[in-house]
Design a protein around this motif. Structure first.
Motif, PDB file in Angstrom:
ATOM      1  N   UNK A 175       7.422  19.552   6.535  1.00  0.00           N
ATOM      2  CA  UNK A 175       5.768  19.020   6.631  1.00  0.00           C
ATOM      3  C   UNK A 175       5.063  18.777   6.322  1.00  0.00           C
ATOM      4  N   UNK A 176       4.938  17.632   6.052  1.00  0.00           N
ATOM      5  CA  UNK A 176       3.826  16.479   6.316  1.00  0.00           C
ATOM      6  C   UNK A 176       3.596  16.753   7.190  1.00  0.00           C
ATOM      7  N   UNK A 177       2.685  15.259   7.423  1.00  0.00           N
ATOM      8  CA  UNK A 177       1.702  15.787   8.391  1.00  0.00           C
ATOM      9  C   UNK A 177       2.663  14.576   9.386  1.00  0.00           C
ATOM     10  N   UNK A 178       2.509  14.237  10.887  1.00  0.00           N
ATOM     11  CA  UNK A 178       3.386  12.553  11.351  1.00  0.00           C
ATOM     12  C   UNK A 178       2.883  11.721  10.990  1.00  0.00           C
ATOM     13  N   UNK A 217       4.610   3.275   7.238  1.00  0.00           N
ATOM     14  CA  UNK A 217       4.414   5.075   6.476  1.00  0.00           C
ATOM     15  C   UNK A 217       5.123   5.445   6.395  1.00  0.00           C
ATOM     16  N   UNK A 218       5.707   5.676   8.234  1.00  0.00           N
ATOM     17  CA  UNK A 218       7.881   5.742   8.578  1.00  0.00           C
ATOM     18  C   UNK A 218       8.797   5.388   7.026  1.00  0.00           C
ATOM     19  N   UNK A 219       8.277   4.162   7.183  1.00  0.00           N
ATOM     20  CA  UNK A 219       9.912   3.736   6.472  1.00  0.00           C
ATOM     21  C   UNK A 219       9.039   4.060   5.303  1.00  0.00           C
ATOM     22  N   UNK A 220       7.815   3.881   4.366  1.00  0.00           N
ATOM     23  CA  UNK A 220       8.055   4.472   3.040  1.00  0.00           C
ATOM     24  C   UNK A 220       8.246   6.144   2.718  1.00  0.00           C
ATOM     25  N   UNK A 265       0.542  -0.917   0.285  1.00  0.00           N
ATOM     26  CA  UNK A 265       0.331  -0.508   0.010  1.00  0.00           C
ATOM     27  C   UNK A 265       0.923   1.318   0.098  1.00  0.00           C
ATOM     28  N   UNK A 266       1.245   1.935  -1.693  1.00  0.00           N
ATOM     29  CA  UNK A 266       1.896   3.168  -0.365  1.00  0.00           C
ATOM     30  C   UNK A 266       0.853   4.102  -0.608  1.00  0.00           C
ATOM     31  N   UNK A 267       1.570   5.178  -0.174  1.00  0.00           N
ATOM     32  CA  UNK A 267       0.798   6.863  -0.352  1.00  0.00           C
ATOM     33  C   UNK A 267       1.673   7.366  -1.040  1.00  0.00           C
ATOM     34  N   UNK A 268       0.766   8.268  -1.756  1.00  0.00           N
ATOM     35  CA  UNK A 268       0.968   9.966  -2.244  1.00  0.00           C
ATOM     36  C   UNK A 268       1.250  10.477  -1.092  1.00  0.00           C
ATOM     37  N   UNK A 269       2.164  11.389  -0.895  1.00  0.00           N
ATOM     38  CA  UNK A 269       2.211  11.801   0.763  1.00  0.00           C
ATOM     39  C   UNK A 269       2.220  13.323   0.153  1.00  0.00           C
TER      40      UNK A 269
END
Length: 109
Positions: free
Chosen positions: A83-86, A43-46, A1-5
């Motif tokens: 600036x990304x959310x944690x 998410x942190x790893x990605x 599951x990849x996230x578009x940050x």
């Protein structure tokens, strides 16, 4: 599951959530927290992998005095990720939106 940050919508600061809303999918607040914690680790790893890949583009093997000075593009990439959310905030938002898949192996038997 990849996230578009770039399109992530989550709180950038600490927020209090309704416990009943958080535990509703599992019926147990502790299970919900563990699931969100595992997603936050993913998410942190990605994020870390993506950031390091982008910063590697700026790496050079020979350090001359001109190359040591900070690169404007590199600074912009770093600022974007700062600036990304944690990851925990993103995981909580995904949990609230029902975007996290989880299963209980003991119930599948």
């Amino acid at each position: 599951m990849s996230t578009d940050f770039k399109n992530v919508v989550a709180d950038a600061s600490t927020k209090t959530y309704n416990r009943a809303e958080i535990q509703k999918p599992t019926g147990n607040i502790y299970e919900a927290i563990v699931i969100m914690g595992k997603r936050a680790e993913q998410l942190n790893s990605e994020i870390k992998t993506e950031l390091l890949d982008k910063l590697d583009e700026f790496a050079s093997n020979n350090d001359t005095l001109e190359e040591i000075f900070e690169n404007r593009e590199q600074i912009e990439v770093s600022k974007f990720y700062e600036r990304l959310p944690k990851p925990t905030s993103i995981a909580v938002q995904e949990w609230k939106d029902g975007e996290i898949y989880f299963r209980k192996p003991e119930e599948e038997k």
